[in-house]
Every structure is written in structure tokens, then in C-alpha cells.
Design a protein around this motif. Sequence first.
Motif, mmCIF file in Angstrom:
data_model
loop_
_atom_site.group_PDB
_atom_site.id
_atom_site.type_symbol
_atom_site.label_atom_id
_atom_site.label_comp_id
_atom_site.label_asym_id
_atom_site.label_seq_id
_atom_site.Cartn_x
_atom_site.Cartn_y
_atom_site.Cartn_z
ATOM 1 N N UNK A 88 0.850 -1.174 0.000
ATOM 2 C CA UNK A 88 0.000 0.000 0.000
ATOM 3 C C UNK A 88 0.893 1.234 0.000
ATOM 4 N N UNK A 89 0.382 2.385 -0.401
ATOM 5 C CA UNK A 89 1.166 3.615 -0.272
ATOM 6 C C UNK A 89 1.463 3.901 1.204
ATOM 7 N N UNK A 90 2.624 4.456 1.524
ATOM 8 C CA UNK A 90 2.931 4.784 2.923
ATOM 9 C C UNK A 90 1.908 5.728 3.539
ATOM 10 N N UNK A 91 1.702 5.551 4.843
ATOM 11 C CA UNK A 91 0.873 6.456 5.659
ATOM 12 C C UNK A 91 -0.578 6.519 5.217
ATOM 13 N N UNK A 92 -1.102 5.408 4.698
ATOM 14 C CA UNK A 92 -2.520 5.350 4.331
ATOM 15 C C UNK A 92 -3.294 4.329 5.165
ATOM 16 N N UNK A 93 -2.590 3.409 5.815
ATOM 17 C CA UNK A 93 -3.236 2.359 6.608
ATOM 18 C C UNK A 93 -2.200 1.778 7.563
ATOM 19 N N UNK A 94 -2.619 1.409 8.763
ATOM 20 C CA UNK A 94 -1.733 0.724 9.705
ATOM 21 C C UNK A 94 -1.725 -0.751 9.311
ATOM 22 N N UNK A 95 -0.695 -1.157 8.582
ATOM 23 C CA UNK A 95 -0.587 -2.535 8.116
ATOM 24 C C UNK A 95 0.462 -3.244 8.972
ATOM 25 N N UNK A 96 0.002 -4.073 9.889
ATOM 26 C CA UNK A 96 0.900 -4.765 10.817
ATOM 27 C C UNK A 96 1.880 -5.640 10.030
ATOM 28 N N UNK A 97 3.186 -5.473 10.299
ATOM 29 C CA UNK A 97 4.181 -6.086 9.423
ATOM 30 C C UNK A 97 5.422 -6.551 10.168
ATOM 31 N N UNK A 179 -4.399 6.864 11.386
ATOM 32 C CA UNK A 179 -4.484 5.600 10.654
ATOM 33 C C UNK A 179 -5.325 4.550 11.380
ATOM 34 N N UNK A 180 -6.114 3.836 10.612
ATOM 35 C CA UNK A 180 -6.837 2.661 11.095
ATOM 36 C C UNK A 180 -6.061 1.414 10.700
ATOM 37 N N UNK A 181 -6.325 0.324 11.396
ATOM 38 C CA UNK A 181 -5.656 -0.924 11.062
ATOM 39 C C UNK A 181 -6.135 -2.060 11.932
ATOM 40 N N UNK A 182 -5.644 -3.241 11.641
ATOM 41 C CA UNK A 182 -6.055 -4.453 12.352
ATOM 42 C C UNK A 182 -5.015 -4.811 13.411
ATOM 43 N N UNK A 183 -5.479 -5.058 14.631
ATOM 44 C CA UNK A 183 -4.651 -5.698 15.651
ATOM 45 C C UNK A 183 -4.881 -7.195 15.521
ATOM 46 N N UNK A 184 -3.851 -7.974 15.196
ATOM 47 C CA UNK A 184 -4.055 -9.416 14.979
ATOM 48 C C UNK A 184 -4.820 -10.064 16.131
ATOM 49 N N UNK A 185 -5.869 -10.775 15.791
ATOM 50 C CA UNK A 185 -6.678 -11.453 16.789
ATOM 51 C C UNK A 185 -7.790 -10.611 17.380
ATOM 52 N N UNK A 187 -9.108 -7.659 15.467
ATOM 53 C CA UNK A 187 -9.874 -7.007 14.420
ATOM 54 C C UNK A 187 -9.520 -5.558 14.166
ATOM 55 N N UNK A 188 -10.325 -4.934 13.306
ATOM 56 C CA UNK A 188 -10.114 -3.560 12.869
ATOM 57 C C UNK A 188 -10.289 -2.576 14.025
ATOM 58 N N UNK A 189 -9.368 -1.626 14.105
ATOM 59 C CA UNK A 189 -9.427 -0.585 15.124
ATOM 60 C C UNK A 189 -9.384 0.765 14.411
ATOM 61 N N UNK A 190 -10.328 1.644 14.740
ATOM 62 C CA UNK A 190 -10.408 2.960 14.109
ATOM 63 C C UNK A 190 -10.491 4.030 15.196
ATOM 64 N N UNK A 191 -9.349 4.708 15.455
ATOM 65 C CA UNK A 191 -8.020 4.543 14.862
ATOM 66 C C UNK A 191 -7.271 3.396 15.535
ATOM 67 N N UNK A 192 -6.056 3.147 15.037
ATOM 68 C CA UNK A 192 -5.219 2.065 15.567
ATOM 69 C C UNK A 192 -3.865 2.654 15.971
ATOM 70 N N UNK A 193 -3.785 3.281 17.156
ATOM 71 C CA UNK A 193 -2.553 3.987 17.530
ATOM 72 C C UNK A 193 -1.364 3.059 17.739
ATOM 73 N N UNK A 194 -0.227 3.510 17.253
ATOM 74 C CA UNK A 194 1.026 2.760 17.399
ATOM 75 C C UNK A 194 2.164 3.757 17.536
ATOM 76 N N UNK A 195 3.174 3.371 18.316
ATOM 77 C CA UNK A 195 4.384 4.162 18.411
ATOM 78 C C UNK A 195 5.439 3.607 17.474
#
Length: 268
Positions: A88-97, A179-185, A187-195
Motif C-alpha cells: 500500500x502507499x505509505x501512511x494510508x493504513x496501519x498494516x501490521x508487518x 491511521x486505522x488498522x487491524x490488531x491481529x486477533x 480485528x479492525x481498530x479505528x483509529x489504531x494507535x502505534x508508536x
Amino acid sequence: MLDVNFDAWPADNVAAAAFSGGVQVASHGDVSHVFELASVTKLLAAYGFLIAIEEGVFDLDSPVAGSTVRHLLAHASGVGFKKGDPLRPPATRRVYSSYGFELLADAVAKEAEMPFAQYVDEAVFAPLGMSSTVLWGSAGHEARSCVSDLSNFVQELLNPTLIDQRTLDVASSVHFPELSGVVPGFGMQRPCPWGLGFEIRGVKDPHWLGAQMPEKVVGHFGQSGTYVWVAPEKGVGMVVLTDRPFGNWAKPLWSETNEALFKALVEL
């Protein structure tokens, strides 16, 4: 331990330690037993990356694989969980990686002229006396350790000695907050804060941290049945390692346990 019956948990082995006032105040089980950490590995790798930043190996805005160090640490680069996943383009979705952490490890290895496993051992594990801890594979999910070692690491997170407190504060703050994204196990979190390598509690629901815990609690859990969290402003934290893979058994057990222990630890 602090009124939590870890012996009743549905796992063959459970080891844990609790922290208040920045120091360990209780433990359970065999704290020298070595467990696979799965994604708790990301906390250890992230600390190595933060040291690399302070040492000038790269900085947060250095380009890596089409994005930046900041993007990769915050799961905002757009790269998938593993190599070859759709981008995906950067800074468009929290994609756990996990692959993002592997890219960062490769970048450190190139600049430091040593394997990242050696770098993180010399920079983090050895100084903290984490003699049973080893990064044996992916910087995103393939380390093993014990509660005794991770107790030293948690105390480092509460009172840093290897990096500047300001660096840790930046890493523990939300990056790309929209950013929104999925926390594994969970589901989707809106927003999905991460450091920067640290998951941040925020107001995620459902979640492995209790709903009544502060939004600024940071940590990580692993699919091998492990987790670490700290609340720096309160000086409290927790390490729990098990040998039962994460699944429905852990929900809401972890959330309820962490909420109760947080309250108990703050009140000590």
C-alpha cells in the motif's frame, strides 16, 4: 501473584513478573524457563533500532525500501506482514508487518557491518544481562527469552539507561494517529494507535489490555502466548510468557488480568 491464579491458566508453563515503582515486586513460575516470544520480539528489535538511531546508523526519516524508518517502525510503510504481500502507499493504513522489521534489520546490518542479531545482542541483550535471550531469525517475530531477562528489559523501559529518555518518549508516542488498522486477533481498530515498535493502548476495543487501563500504556503481545506492557507514567508493568499459542482462551482472560494487575500495582 497479586491475587492472580496463573496456575489456573490453560497452558503447561506460565511464568510472569510484575513491576511497581520501576522495580520488580512479584513473580510467578520458573522465571528462567525460555519461551518463544513471537511478536514480543518486536519490542526488543525496536530498542535496537532506537539505539541505532542514537548512534547515527540512520534516523527516523532515512529512506528504507520506499518509505522511511519511522513508517516501518510504526507499521505505516504499507509493506505487508511478510515479503511478497501486496503493498500500500505509505501512511494510508496501519498494516501490521513483521517484514518491515526485517527490512530495518537489514538496513542496520548493512550500515553496522554485522548481522542485526549480533548488533541487538551487543547493544541491548548483553548490557542488560539478558544472557538467555537470542534473536534467532526474523527481527519481527523470532526471538526467545525468559521472564528473568525480560524483567531487566521492562525495568529499562521504565528507567532507560541505554537510550535517552527523550528518545523513548518519542517511541512511546503515537505516530500517524489518523491511521486505522487491524490488531491481529482483535480485528479492525479505528483509529489504531502505534508508536515506534510499541503498540499503544489508546481506546482499542476489543483488546488484550483492559478497557480501564490508561490510553498511554504501551507494549506488545505475541502469537506464542506472550506479552509485555508498561505504563511509564505510573512506573508499573508486566511480563507474561506461556507456551500455549494465543487464541480464544486468552480473550478476555488477558484483558481482565491486566486490568486487575494494573490497579493492584498502582496501589502498591
